[in-house]
Scaffold this active site. Structure first.
Site, PDB file in Angstrom:
ATOM      1  N   HIS A  26      -1.505   1.159  -4.005  1.00 11.66           N
ATOM      2  CA  HIS A  26      -2.078   2.514  -4.104  1.00 11.66           C
ATOM      3  C   HIS A  26      -0.925   3.454  -5.065  1.00 11.66           C
ATOM      4  O   HIS A  26      -1.024   4.840  -4.799  1.00 11.66           O
ATOM      5  CB  HIS A  26      -1.940   3.005  -2.594  1.00 11.66           C
ATOM      6  CG  HIS A  26      -3.068   2.490  -1.755  1.00 11.66           C
ATOM      7  ND1 HIS A  26      -2.822   2.396  -0.308  1.00 11.66           N
ATOM      8  CD2 HIS A  26      -4.164   1.993  -2.124  1.00 11.66           C
ATOM      9  CE1 HIS A  26      -4.125   1.920   0.258  1.00 11.66           C
ATOM     10  NE2 HIS A  26      -4.820   1.669  -0.952  1.00 11.66           N
TER      11      HIS A  26
ATOM     12  N   CYS B  34       1.148  22.044 -19.835  1.00 12.51           N
ATOM     13  CA  CYS B  34      -0.168  22.810 -20.057  1.00 12.51           C
ATOM     14  C   CYS B  34      -0.540  23.682 -18.917  1.00 12.51           C
ATOM     15  O   CYS B  34      -1.540  24.352 -18.926  1.00 12.51           O
ATOM     16  CB  CYS B  34      -1.273  21.700 -20.440  1.00 12.51           C
ATOM     17  SG  CYS B  34      -1.829  20.925 -18.667  1.00 12.51           S
TER      18      CYS B  34
ATOM     19  N   GLN C 150       0.813  -1.422  -0.006  1.00 13.16           N
ATOM     20  CA  GLN C 150       0.007   0.045   0.287  1.00 13.16           C
ATOM     21  C   GLN C 150       0.978   1.271  -0.071  1.00 13.16           C
ATOM     22  O   GLN C 150       0.266   2.478  -0.095  1.00 13.16           O
ATOM     23  CB  GLN C 150      -0.846   0.016   1.241  1.00 13.16           C
ATOM     24  CG  GLN C 150      -1.981  -1.300   1.458  1.00 13.16           C
ATOM     25  CD  GLN C 150      -2.651  -1.311   2.814  1.00 13.16           C
ATOM     26  OE1 GLN C 150      -3.379  -0.655   3.132  1.00 13.16           O
ATOM     27  NE2 GLN C 150      -1.710  -2.077   3.489  1.00 13.16           N
TER      28      GLN C 150
ATOM     29  N   ASP D  78       6.343   4.679  -1.622  1.00 12.27           N
ATOM     30  CA  ASP D  78       7.588   5.282  -1.318  1.00 12.27           C
ATOM     31  C   ASP D  78       8.635   4.550  -2.163  1.00 12.27           C
ATOM     32  O   ASP D  78       9.873   4.979  -2.210  1.00 12.27           O
ATOM     33  CB  ASP D  78       8.178   5.103   0.159  1.00 12.27           C
ATOM     34  CG  ASP D  78       7.904   3.677   0.621  1.00 12.27           C
ATOM     35  OD1 ASP D  78       8.168   2.756   0.164  1.00 12.27           O
ATOM     36  OD2 ASP D  78       7.576   3.600   2.064  1.00 12.27           O
TER      37      ASP D  78
ATOM     38  N   GLU E 214       1.452  -4.122  17.247  1.00 14.73           N
ATOM     39  CA  GLU E 214       0.096  -3.659  17.723  1.00 14.73           C
ATOM     40  C   GLU E 214      -0.931  -4.700  17.116  1.00 14.73           C
ATOM     41  O   GLU E 214      -0.661  -5.446  16.369  1.00 14.73           O
ATOM     42  CB  GLU E 214      -0.331  -2.373  17.300  1.00 14.73           C
ATOM     43  CG  GLU E 214       0.692  -1.145  17.681  1.00 14.73           C
ATOM     44  CD  GLU E 214       0.813  -0.595  19.056  1.00 14.73           C
ATOM     45  OE1 GLU E 214      -0.181  -1.156  19.887  1.00 14.73           O
ATOM     46  OE2 GLU E 214       1.870  -0.028  19.604  1.00 14.73           O
TER      47      GLU E 214
END
Ligand code: OAD
Length: 262
Positions: free
Chosen positions: A123, A154, A105, A108, A219
């Site tokens: 993503h 443009c 996701q 980087d 977590e």
């Protein structure tokens, strides 16, 4: 491989060695040790920038300069970051034929920088800028300078080729990611809170198709305790280092029974 006993890292390494067709799903947590903040939590990007104001396609179309306040921080931080031991550990597992793809996701580019070859950018990527007016694309490093808002030839303001809220997932990335999830033997879910749809469906798809789900996260997440089979609590770099150690231990003890498992 040594007997797993009750050591969950050893158990995960054993599964990876047995099945040899693992896929990794990664999120912002894997890049935290490269100095890139995650999104949620007290120090996360969304504590500083409300995503509904700064990270939707609608917000970009309405006020691209305001959205670039947040994007400038993301592009700068990604530009200076280099892969950490967790990105390198996954690339090493791919080289050993244990991991066959990374679905990320993250935008980087650090998995590719670490040497991973099959990376599905779910993503999109910060590497490229796109004009939402004339569709011309540019390499970010060639078009963006710190502090300035990048313009297309443009004269429209360019958008990083990343998925903002309200944009669909690139079709091919979604199809390939779901196929990988349906056919892998182990899904390693690393450093994601699994709160954003449809990426958060990938672990469930893998599980329902028979894969073991190994979560690496210090977590608890919504996956822990229901979709997750083995939760390895710790930083991604430390846990992956220990998994790789299990593989090296295996090579050093050829008489170990599990060494025969291929
Ligand atoms: P989050 O910020 O939601 O979650 C990061 C997760 O990484 C948390 O569960 C942390 O506990 C965990 N974590 C922190 N440090 C870690 C470490 N050293 N090793 C392992 N895990 C660690 O980030 P994502 O789940 O990636 O999308 O967020 C998903 C999507 O939400 C992003 O791609 C982005 C965001 O909005 C878009 O912008 C469309």
């Amino acid at each position: 491989m040594r007997a797993s006993g009750s050591d969950p890292i050893r158990e995960a390494a054993r599964l990876l060695a047995e099945r040899r067709n693992a896929v990794a799903l990664t999120g912002a947590g894997i890049s935290v040790e490269s100095g890139i903040p995650s999104f949620r939590g007290a120090q996360g990007m969304w504590a500083k920038y409300d995503p509904m104001e700064y990270a939707t396609l609608h917000a970009f179309m309405q006020s691209p300069r305001k959205v670039w306040e947040m994007l400038t921080e993301m592009v700068s931080v990604c530009g200076f970051a280099s892969p950490n031991a967790a990105h390198k550990g996954l690339a090493a597992l791919e080289g050993m034929g244990v991991v066959r793809a990374v679905i990320t996701q993250n935008v980087d580019g650090l998995h590719q920088a670490a040497g991973s070859r099959r990376v599905i950018e779910y993503h999109g990527s910060m590497e490229e800028l796109i004009c939402v007016h004339c569709w011309k694309r540019y390499l970010t490093r060639e078009r963006w300078t710190p502090g300035a808002v990048p313009l297309c030839d443009c004269d429209e303001i360019l958008k990083p080729n990343v998925v903002l809220f309200g944009e669909p997932i690139p079709w091919l990335a979604q199809e390939v990611a779901e196929e990988e999830a349906r056919t892998c033997g182990v899904l390693m879910v690393i450093g994601t809170s699994a709160q954003v749809s449809p990426a958060c469906d990938i672990p469930r798809i893998a599980k329902e198709s028979g894969a073991a789900v190994v979560e690496i996260n210090p977590e608890e997440t919504s996956l822990s305790g229901n979709v997750t089979d083995i939760h390895l609590r710790g930083s991604a770099s430390e846990v992956l280092r220990r998994i790789l150690e299990e593989f090296s231990a295996d090579e050093e003890t050829p008489s170990s029974p599990s060494h025969k498992i291929k």
